[in-house]
Design a protein around this motif. Structure first.
Motif, mmCIF file in Angstrom:
data_model
loop_
_atom_site.group_PDB
_atom_site.id
_atom_site.type_symbol
_atom_site.label_atom_id
_atom_site.label_comp_id
_atom_site.label_asym_id
_atom_site.label_seq_id
_atom_site.Cartn_x
_atom_site.Cartn_y
_atom_site.Cartn_z
ATOM 1 N N ALA A 1 -8.102 -0.759 -6.666
ATOM 2 C CA ALA A 1 -6.888 -0.645 -5.839
ATOM 3 C C ALA A 1 -7.386 -0.379 -4.433
ATOM 4 N N GLU A 2 -7.339 -1.368 -3.606
ATOM 5 C CA GLU A 2 -7.871 -1.190 -2.245
ATOM 6 C C GLU A 2 -7.344 -2.269 -1.323
ATOM 7 N N GLN A 3 -7.233 -1.892 -0.054
ATOM 8 C CA GLN A 3 -6.810 -2.867 0.962
ATOM 9 C C GLN A 3 -8.072 -3.532 1.505
ATOM 10 N N GLY B 1 -9.503 4.744 -4.948
ATOM 11 C CA GLY B 1 -10.454 5.180 -3.917
ATOM 12 C C GLY B 1 -10.304 6.642 -3.535
ATOM 13 N N ASN B 2 -11.286 7.097 -2.782
ATOM 14 C CA ASN B 2 -11.261 8.470 -2.273
ATOM 15 C C ASN B 2 -10.137 8.632 -1.233
ATOM 16 N N GLU B 3 -9.582 9.837 -1.163
ATOM 17 C CA GLU B 3 -8.452 10.108 -0.266
ATOM 18 C C GLU B 3 -8.752 9.716 1.179
ATOM 19 N N GLY C 1 -11.723 5.881 0.806
ATOM 20 C CA GLY C 1 -11.408 4.728 -0.041
ATOM 21 C C GLY C 1 -12.496 4.478 -1.088
ATOM 22 N N ILE D 1 -1.104 -3.014 -2.570
ATOM 23 C CA ILE D 1 0.358 -2.842 -2.616
ATOM 24 C C ILE D 1 0.885 -3.230 -1.234
ATOM 25 N N GLN E 1 2.800 -3.369 2.140
ATOM 26 C CA GLN E 1 3.457 -2.312 2.935
ATOM 27 C C GLN E 1 4.174 -2.954 4.120
ATOM 28 N N ARG F 1 -1.006 3.447 7.715
ATOM 29 C CA ARG F 1 -2.006 2.509 7.223
ATOM 30 C C ARG F 1 -2.103 2.407 5.703
ATOM 31 N N SER F 2 -1.973 3.525 5.046
ATOM 32 C CA SER F 2 -2.145 3.433 3.586
ATOM 33 C C SER F 2 -1.287 4.460 2.863
ATOM 34 N N LEU F 3 -1.156 4.239 1.571
ATOM 35 C CA LEU F 3 -0.393 5.153 0.713
ATOM 36 C C LEU F 3 -1.278 6.302 0.249
ATOM 37 N N THR G 1 -0.300 5.395 -5.021
ATOM 38 C CA THR G 1 -0.919 4.093 -5.354
ATOM 39 C C THR G 1 -1.103 3.977 -6.864
#
Ligand SMILES: C[S@@+](CC[C@H](N)C(=O)[O-])C[C@H]1O[C@@H](n2cnc3c(N)ncnc32)[C@H](O)[C@@H]1O
Length: 325
Positions: A248-250, A271-273, A276, A291, A293, A298-300, A305
């Protein structure tokens, strides 16, 4: 009711007459009689029945609350309830009147009877409440012995699961190091039947913040320890055993989650908080999912996630039986 010519009520003669006329109405009379038959007026004694048995067992039973929620006084006994000289609360009722009383008739009779009666309004209202919330916690069974049974059931489920990892979702959270995120993920995993949750260190489970979020989920799921430096080996072995590896990664090549068709045997790596998923892991994956957006952030959060991805997997596999009517 007092007579109309009584001095004390002559002032309220109009109200008195209205009450008399209303009571002559047949359904009101019927309802007033059925209310008098109710346990509250017929067998409940506010002093003799001031007990944990009444509060946690008899009242839920008599008011038609789901039996999952009745708590036997034996539980409080097992928890070493002690009488207190300064407070009259008892464990058990001193007589059996209340426990021999049946649920009020107006709560149990069929909706088909008389839809306009007070009885049915109450019934409908209570049924509505059942729809709002139904809680069930098998570990808090009303019979103390049951908790032992659940422990052994859990143990055999765990053994069975370890031996038959044929298919299902495994969530890898070894890069995550904030206990509230791990606790929340554990809870989501339990709710959606995830096969196993992999974390970096089993000691996280003892953390208060973990437990606050997990609400005991760790007791019902398989949690395995795989440290980040052991993870490549673990994932290689799983890949060789036919598991699909999804990160699960952008990333530039990530696939939109909405278009992702999960294999039954899927390992989802989170990923790591802050950092990532380490870059050297990306080539290991069959694919990365993202996912979509629309906001500016930038991220959830990683637990969010996990929840969205687990839900997506569950809707394609685990929950399919519930979508077929
Ligand atoms: C807060 S993010 C990590 C920081 C992020 N790489 C960044 O640069 O802002 C934590 C983890 O959540 C997951 N994540 C967050 N948003 C995501 C998204 N839109 N799609 C897929 N995974 C996401 C990924 O696993 C990510 O590694």
């Amino acid at each position: 009711m007092k007579k109309a010519n009584d001095d004390s009520i002559s002032e309220y003669k109009g109200i008195y007459q209205a009450a008399v006329i209303n009571l002559q109405d047949s359904s009101l009379t019927k309802n007033s009689i059925s209310i008098q038959d109710d346990f509250y007026f017929s067998s409940f004694h506010p002093i003799n029945d001031y007990s944990l048995q009444t509060i946690y067992y008899e009242l839920p039973r008599l008011t038609n609350i789901n039996s999952d929620e009745w708590i036997s006084p034996d539980i409080f006994k097992a928890l070493m309830f002690e009488h207190n000289d300064y407070h009259p609360l008892q464990l058990y009722n001193i007589d059996s009147f209340l426990s021999e009383t049946k649920t009020s008739i107006y709560l149990t009779k069929s909706l088909a009877d008389d839809t306009e009666s007070l009885a049915n309004s109450v019934e409908t209202y209570l049924e509505g409440l059942h729809d709002i919330q139904k809680k069930m916690d098998p570990s808090k069974s009303t019979i103390p012995l049951y908790s032992d049974i659940f422990e052994s059931m859990k143990e055999s489920m765990y053994q069975q699961d370890l031996q038959s990892h044929k298919e299902g979702l495994i969530v890898v959270a070894s890069f995550i190091n904030r206990p509230p995120n791990l606790g929340g993920i554990a809870r989501t995993c339990e709710i959606f039947g995830v096969k196993a949750l992999v974390i970096a260190n089993l000691d996280y489970i003892k953390d208060k913040e973990f437990q606050c979020l997990s609400v005991s989920a760790e007791r019902w799921i398989n949690i395995l320890q795989v440290k980040p430096h052991e993870l490549q080996k673990y994932l290689f072995e799983k890949k060789n055993a036919g598991w699909s590896l999804i990160g699960a990664e952008q990333t530039a090549n990530s696939i939109n989650l909405l278009q992702t068709k999960f294999e039954k045997k899927t390992i989802l790596v989170l990923g790591n908080e802050k950092d990532g998923i380490p870059a050297n892991f990306i080539p290991l994956f069959d694919t990365c999912v993202e996912i979509p957006q629309v906001g500016v952030i930038r991220s959830l959060n990683v637990h969010v996630t996990a929840a969205i991805c687990i839900w997506q997997y569950a809707s394609q596999h685990t929950l399919r039986q519930f979508s077929q009517v």
